[in-house]
Design a protein around this motif. Sequence first.
Motif, PDB file in Angstrom:
ATOM      1  N   LYS A  12       0.824  -1.046  -0.230  1.00  0.00           N
ATOM      2  CA  LYS A  12       0.242   0.436  -0.210  1.00  0.00           C
ATOM      3  C   LYS A  12       1.174   1.554  -0.159  1.00  0.00           C
ATOM      4  O   LYS A  12       2.435   1.140  -0.740  1.00  0.00           O
ATOM      5  CB  LYS A  12      -1.041   0.120   0.998  1.00  0.00           C
ATOM      6  N   VAL A 208      -3.962 -12.160   6.018  1.00  0.00           N
ATOM      7  CA  VAL A 208      -3.162 -13.529   6.140  1.00  0.00           C
ATOM      8  C   VAL A 208      -1.960 -13.075   6.989  1.00  0.00           C
ATOM      9  O   VAL A 208      -1.333 -11.963   6.827  1.00  0.00           O
ATOM     10  CB  VAL A 208      -2.665 -13.709   4.486  1.00  0.00           C
ATOM     11  N   ILE A 227      -0.601 -10.047   0.269  1.00  0.00           N
ATOM     12  CA  ILE A 227      -0.827 -10.106   2.201  1.00  0.00           C
ATOM     13  C   ILE A 227      -0.169  -8.723   2.116  1.00  0.00           C
ATOM     14  O   ILE A 227       0.158  -7.718   1.700  1.00  0.00           O
ATOM     15  CB  ILE A 227       0.420 -11.018   2.896  1.00  0.00           C
ATOM     16  N   GLY A 229      -1.038  -6.036   5.544  1.00  0.00           N
ATOM     17  CA  GLY A 229      -0.407  -5.510   6.848  1.00  0.00           C
ATOM     18  C   GLY A 229       0.741  -6.475   6.862  1.00  0.00           C
ATOM     19  O   GLY A 229       2.145  -6.099   6.894  1.00  0.00           O
TER      20      GLY A 229
HETATM   21  C1  PEP Z   1      -4.809  -5.857   0.676  1.00  0.00           C
HETATM   22  O1  PEP Z   1      -4.083  -4.342   0.805  1.00  0.00           O
HETATM   23  O2  PEP Z   1      -4.380  -6.376  -0.025  1.00  0.00           O
HETATM   24  C2  PEP Z   1      -4.949  -7.442   2.122  1.00  0.00           C
HETATM   25  C3  PEP Z   1      -5.414  -8.084   2.074  1.00  0.00           C
HETATM   26  O3  PEP Z   1      -4.403  -6.153   3.428  1.00  0.00           O
HETATM   27  P1  PEP Z   1      -4.464  -7.043   4.870  1.00  0.00           P
HETATM   28  O4  PEP Z   1      -3.541  -8.172   4.827  1.00  0.00           O
HETATM   29  O5  PEP Z   1      -4.001  -6.043   5.550  1.00  0.00           O
HETATM   30  O6  PEP Z   1      -5.520  -7.574   5.741  1.00  0.00           O
END
Ligand code: PEP
Length: 252
Positions: A12, A208, A227, A229
Amino acid sequence: MVSSVFVVGNWKMNGSISRAEEFCQGLRRFELDLAEQVEIALCVPDTLLAAFSASEDVRVGAQNISEYDSGAYTGEISADLLMEQGCDLVIVGHSERRQLFAESSEQVANKAAQALRHGLTPIVCVGETEQQREQGRTFEVVGEQIQAVQRELKAGDIEKIWLAYEPVWAIGTGKTAQPEQAQEVHSWIRAQLGKAGVKIPLLYGGSVKAANADQLFQQKDINGGLIGGASLDLNEFQSICKIASALTKPKG
Ligand code: PEP
């Protein structure tokens, strides 16, 4: 049949050049003793793409792409500009783009088509909100998002995409879908994709982490994870890669 296990991070709007360098060092496959069938990728802010371009171990992706080739689209980034940075994947239709930037399913489909025209692999994200799930509309919502892509892509191109099922209620909330819940939607998606369904990597995304990756990735129609965070923590991400690797090795 998709035989690889895909571990794809989404940073992100986070990270830094020094963190990118730390991950390039820390994700050397031979040091982690990863099976060949594990594909590792990180989707990072555009300014960090080049930091990964020399890595032979990690594929690098962007998180958005313009529908257009070039021109007066201030603040947008084109496929060619991304490729110049060594990028070969791009996330399209992440729920944050759909919700915060009002991207429609048609725009997302156009972006997927644009990526493919330029040789980038789109990772198309789909998923329902908590309210839509509670209303029993999961398949309707996910179906509409997938059909928009099927309408836009040329015959034969659909099998070149990767797809991520990311229930919006599980993203960044710590609320992971139960493995059976995720599997139910994945197997339904595979069926909707017809013949292409067997060839497309289907990733699960939504909180995840190393503690739940094994159970999720063991599901028949889950080929790995997108994934958020947990991909920012090198130890955690390495652990998820090792879990993926163990699943590719013959059991017993
Ligand atoms: C994502 O940003 O695509 C996501 C799945 O975030 P998180 O793993 O933090 O839920």
